[in-house]
Design a protein around this motif. Structure first.
Motif, mmCIF file in Angstrom:
data_model
loop_
_atom_site.group_PDB
_atom_site.id
_atom_site.type_symbol
_atom_site.label_atom_id
_atom_site.label_comp_id
_atom_site.label_asym_id
_atom_site.label_seq_id
_atom_site.Cartn_x
_atom_site.Cartn_y
_atom_site.Cartn_z
ATOM 1 N N ALA A 1 -8.308 7.640 -0.918
ATOM 2 C CA ALA A 1 -8.496 7.847 -2.357
ATOM 3 C C ALA A 1 -7.285 8.507 -3.005
ATOM 4 N N SER B 1 -19.089 3.093 0.715
ATOM 5 C CA SER B 1 -18.355 2.995 -0.541
ATOM 6 C C SER B 1 -17.027 3.748 -0.463
ATOM 7 N N GLU B 2 -16.011 3.207 -1.110
ATOM 8 C CA GLU B 2 -14.745 3.917 -1.225
ATOM 9 C C GLU B 2 -14.840 4.971 -2.330
ATOM 10 N N GLY C 1 -12.403 5.982 -4.378
ATOM 11 C CA GLY C 1 -11.446 5.842 -5.465
ATOM 12 C C GLY C 1 -12.065 5.647 -6.833
ATOM 13 N N SER C 2 -13.074 4.785 -6.944
ATOM 14 C CA SER C 2 -13.679 4.522 -8.254
ATOM 15 C C SER C 2 -14.406 5.745 -8.787
ATOM 16 N N PHE C 3 -15.061 6.488 -7.905
ATOM 17 C CA PHE C 3 -15.740 7.712 -8.335
ATOM 18 C C PHE C 3 -14.720 8.754 -8.800
ATOM 19 N N ASN D 1 -11.767 8.182 -10.056
ATOM 20 C CA ASN D 1 -11.227 7.775 -11.350
ATOM 21 C C ASN D 1 -12.167 8.126 -12.487
ATOM 22 N N ASP D 2 -13.466 7.880 -12.297
ATOM 23 C CA ASP D 2 -14.454 8.255 -13.324
ATOM 24 C C ASP D 2 -14.425 9.753 -13.584
ATOM 25 N N GLU E 1 -11.041 10.564 -15.485
ATOM 26 C CA GLU E 1 -10.887 9.974 -16.808
ATOM 27 C C GLU E 1 -11.891 10.520 -17.813
ATOM 28 N N ARG F 1 -23.437 9.140 -9.960
ATOM 29 C CA ARG F 1 -23.237 7.728 -9.682
ATOM 30 C C ARG F 1 -23.996 7.382 -8.405
#
Length: 357
Positions: free
Chosen positions: A44, A113-114, A116-118, A120-121, A124, A213
């Protein structure tokens, strides 16, 4: 952004293995559970990692894991003198964390799950906390969240008798530095620990931005034997690639995805994958069935094995009944005399010696 991984605790649910070692170092598919978390965090983009260790097993964790170079990370070890709760671990790590935002990762958890998306949320949307959730069948055994339609967390409760939902907290959290003030405000729970759920609830009470999430795919808490075996099965199913670095004689048969480490030798064996066999092992006259992980320097002679985890340096000989659903500790010695009519199941700690007569 920093990360802390919790690798302390007493591991009571994995005894007898954890009488002599850290539960986070028990291998899944021949890799310590802890390392999966480190790799996920580095993937991540976070490389400054603190690992919370206990006085009992900290030196073993440090010796096994090192300074982080193998992972492309910089690892700092942080001693937690006693297991006084997850929020207490954050308090102990405060000198390392400073005012940086961070991920907290429980070292005996695995998720598909990776991160990275969490991450970023979280960044941001300038959240104070982001928690990960997964529906479970038994929410009374977990920290549970009540969430609105927009994903904002309304309420958290630890192991409730009457759960407000079936959404359990996965052992991975993202925090801004506001969590430190929240931890300073809470008091120990009825079990004498500083609960991270209480600290997150404090953020909610102060109208901070706390969101959730849901994770997709599997989530594994490897704290018990059956959970460990399930994790081993899933990792072998999803991640194992065949690799024949060892020696397999002409009388042996290999079916499916099988990895054999360098220096290992298989004589008159049948192996049905997915199976992973470590380095410098000796297997002779064996059947190794699916979902088995055999660590380095293991000796198996006249053994029928399936859906089991054998730790480093163990020796199993002359067991003519199938061994299933078993975990056999480091350097354990197991041998048998007469045949028995049924399959055998074991949970054997490190350095044990067992003879079936």
């Amino acid at each position: 952004m920093k990360a802390i991984i919790l690798s302390g605790g007493k591991g009571t649910r994995l005894r007898p293995l954890t009488y002599t070692g850290a539960k986070q170092l028990v291998p899944v598919a021949n890799k310590p559970i802890l390392w999966y978390g480190i790799e996920a965090i580095v993937a991540a983009g976070i490389t400054d990692i603190g690992i919370i260790i206990s006085p009992e097993t900290g030196e073993e964790v440090k010796l096994k894991t090192g300074d982080g170079e193998r992972f492309g990370a910089n690892i700092t070890y942080i001693l937690q003198e006693k297991p006084a709760g997850l929020a207490h671990a954050v308090k102990v790590a405060r000198p390392f964390l400073g005012d940086d935002p961070f991920v907290m990762y429980l070292g005996d958890n695995l998720i598909q799950s990776e991160l990275g998306s969490f991450l970023n949320d979280f960044k941001e949307q300038h959240m104070d906390a982001l928690i990960l959730l997964r529906p479970v069948a038994n929410p009374t055994a977990f920290g549970v969240a009540q969430v609105d339609a927009q994903g904002r967390v309304l309420h958290l409760v630890e192991k409730p008798k009457v759960p407000p939902s079936n959404l359990a907290l996965v052992g991975i959290y993202f925090f801004a530095n506001t969590i430190h003030d929240a931890i300073d405000r809470i008091r120990p729970s009825a079990r004498g620990e500083l609960e991270i759920t209480d600290a997150i609830q404090d953020l909610i009470n102060y109208q901070k931005q706390v969101e959730a999430r849901r994770i997709e795919g599997w989530w594994l808490d490897t704290g018990k034997k059956d959970d460990l075996l399930e994790a081993n099965q899933i990792i072998l199913d999803t991640c194992l690639q065949s690799d024949m670095a060892g020696e397999v004689d002409a009388q042996s048969q290999i079916f499916g995805r099988v990895r054999v480490g360098s220096g290992s030798r298989l004589i008159n064996c049948t192996v049905r994958g997915p199976v992973t066999i470590g380095r410098d092992c000796h297997l002779e006259n064996c059947f190794i069935g699916p979902y088995s992980s055999i660590a380095d320097q293991v000796t198996l002679v006249d053994v029928d094995l399936e859906h089991s985890v054998i730790l480093q340096g163990a020796t199993v000989t002359g067991i003519h009944q199938r061994i299933v659903d078993s975990v056999i500790g480091q350097r354990a010695r197991l041998k048998a005399a007469p045949q028995r009519p049924k399959a055998l199941r074991f949970m054997i700690g490190d350095d044990s010696q067992i003879e079936l007569t």
